[in-house]
Design an enzyme around this catalytic site. Structure first.
Site, PDB file in Angstrom:
ATOM      1  N   PHE A  27       0.859  -1.186   0.000  1.00  0.00           N
ATOM      2  CA  PHE A  27       0.000   0.000   0.000  1.00  0.00           C
ATOM      3  C   PHE A  27       0.895   1.235   0.000  1.00  0.00           C
ATOM      4  CE2 PHE A  27      -3.022   3.129   1.387  1.00  0.00           C
ATOM      5  CZ  PHE A  27      -4.255   2.658   0.980  1.00  0.00           C
ATOM      6  N   ASP A  71      -1.709   6.892   6.170  1.00  0.00           N
ATOM      7  CA  ASP A  71      -1.795   5.651   6.913  1.00  0.00           C
ATOM      8  C   ASP A  71      -0.455   5.261   7.524  1.00  0.00           C
ATOM      9  OD1 ASP A  71      -3.005   3.341   7.860  1.00  0.00           O
ATOM     10  OD2 ASP A  71      -2.486   2.207   6.076  1.00  0.00           O
ATOM     11  N   ASN A 120      -3.667  12.310  -4.072  1.00  0.00           N
ATOM     12  CA  ASN A 120      -2.676  11.282  -3.764  1.00  0.00           C
ATOM     13  C   ASN A 120      -2.587  10.254  -4.886  1.00  0.00           C
ATOM     14  OD1 ASN A 120      -1.959  11.916  -0.839  1.00  0.00           O
ATOM     15  ND2 ASN A 120      -4.186  11.723  -0.685  1.00  0.00           N
ATOM     16  N   PHE A 180     -11.248   8.368  -1.059  1.00  0.00           N
ATOM     17  CA  PHE A 180     -10.696   7.218  -0.354  1.00  0.00           C
ATOM     18  C   PHE A 180     -10.392   6.055  -1.292  1.00  0.00           C
ATOM     19  CE2 PHE A 180     -12.667   9.741   2.837  1.00  0.00           C
ATOM     20  CZ  PHE A 180     -12.068   9.424   4.054  1.00  0.00           C
TER      21      PHE A 180
END
Length: 350
Positions: free
Chosen positions: A27, A80, A129, A329
């Site tokens: 990720f 994150d 992002n 998201f």
């Protein structure tokens, strides 16, 4: 109403299962501010690649290293912890020399570059992002490949991810208790988290209802339409519906839904009736947002990942890359591909 409801899917509920984030390297997130830094000014800008560190913790350590108060360290958004992420940190250091960041050490962190900037970097000051995700142990490769093609063309519902609502939905649960006078909330940060969860839940509900009623891609008379890449919007009038529908299908404009607060929802006619009727069960949360004087805002209901590409690493593993605008998201993309457990979903960053 405090539990998180199951939201409808645009491409149908996935049949495939799979795993995300077997390792942090599965990720990856790279922040894009969307503007060129000044190269001069009282703020020192530090680009950091971090693994296993949360954003606030790194900001605090950078401030300590630079000899400034933690409140003088800022960033554009939280990333994150359990991932490999790149982002900018901003240190307010008027009249001070650039620190020697070659001496900065923090496990899991690497300083990539530094420069200066005139203005403080504030929350939300980013274009978006870039994501690179690896999905492993996919049970139905054909289904996922088909969905990838559909998502590339049609997008996904622009839902707020489950992490918006706190662990196990606790922030939303507390928002309901606050709204129904079961608790009083004095701490500013908690008030902000609970209000955010409340308004996000109302938005998600309206998007899901449009899917359930098969009007997700249909422009209603009175819909508030957002120009692509812009924050401005206009109301769809009956005489222009056919033309507006065509523009929508060409992704030139987007249907929006509200994050309710004080002031008008912004819609009219058929769209206003739809929104007010479907917010009836959320009256307490809406009243809370009005009471706290949070302005109503609007957000596109559909999310079209940009520069989306993928390739299969082996028979059951796919690497997927795309860009999402600020506030969207990765969860919204992944949930249309495979069934994710709550633990996986809660760990997907904005």
């Amino acid at each position: 109403m405090s539990d998180l409801p199951e939201l409808h899917w645009l491409h149908g509920k996935p049949t495939a299962t799979g795993r995300l984030k077997s390792t942090p390297e599965d990720f990856k997130v790279s922040e894009d501010l969307g503007f060129t830094l000044d190269g001069e000014g009282e703020h020192v800008m530090v680009r950091v690649r971090k693994t296993g560190c949360n954003t606030a913790f790194v900001a605090e350590k950078l401030a300590k290293f630079a000899g400034i108060h933690p409140r003088d360290a800022s960033y554009a958004g939280l990333k994150d912890r359990n991932a490999v992420t790149e982002q900018w940190f901003c240190l307010r250091m008027p009249g001070k020399e650039m620190p020697d960041f070659s001496q900065f050490t923090l496990e899991g962190c690497e300083i990539l570059t530094t420069t200066r900037q005139q203005r403080k970097l504030r929350i939300g000051t980013l274009k978006g992002n870039h994501f690179t995700l690896v999905l492993r142990d996919i049970s139905d490769v054909t289904s996922v490949e088909t969905r990838l093609v559909e998502i590339q063309k049609q997008g996904v519902p622009n839902y707020f991810g489950v992490q918006r609502f706190g662990r196990n939905g606790d922030n939303l649960r507390q928002a309901w208790r606050w709204a129904t006078n079961e608790i009083r909330v004095k701490e500013r940060s908690k008030r902000s988290f609970y209000l955010s969860a409340a308004r996000s839940a109302m938005f998600n509900h309206l998007v899901s209802q449009r899917l359930e009623r098969h009007i997700y891609t249909q422009v209603l008379c009175g819909d508030a339409m957002q120009l692509h890449g812009k924050r401005s919007w206009f109301v769809a009038e009956g005489a222009e519906l056919a033309q507006i529908q065509t523009r929508y299908e060409e992704h030139d404009i987007h249907i929006t839904a509200p994050l309710p607060g004080k002031g008008d929802l912004g819609t009219q006619a058929q769209a206003l009736i739809f929104e007010t009727d479907n917010l009836a069960d959320y009256e307490a949360l809406w009243s809370l947002a009005q009471q706290e004087r949070v302005d109503t805002t609007r957000r596109a209901i559909n999310l079209l990942p940009e520069n989306m590409s993928w390739h299969w690493l082996d028979d059951t593993t796919v690497s997927l890359s795309f860009f999402l605008p600020a506030g969207s998201f990765a969860t919204s993309v992944v949930r249309e591909l495979i069934l994710l457990g709550n633990i996986d979903a809660e760990n997907i960053s904005e």
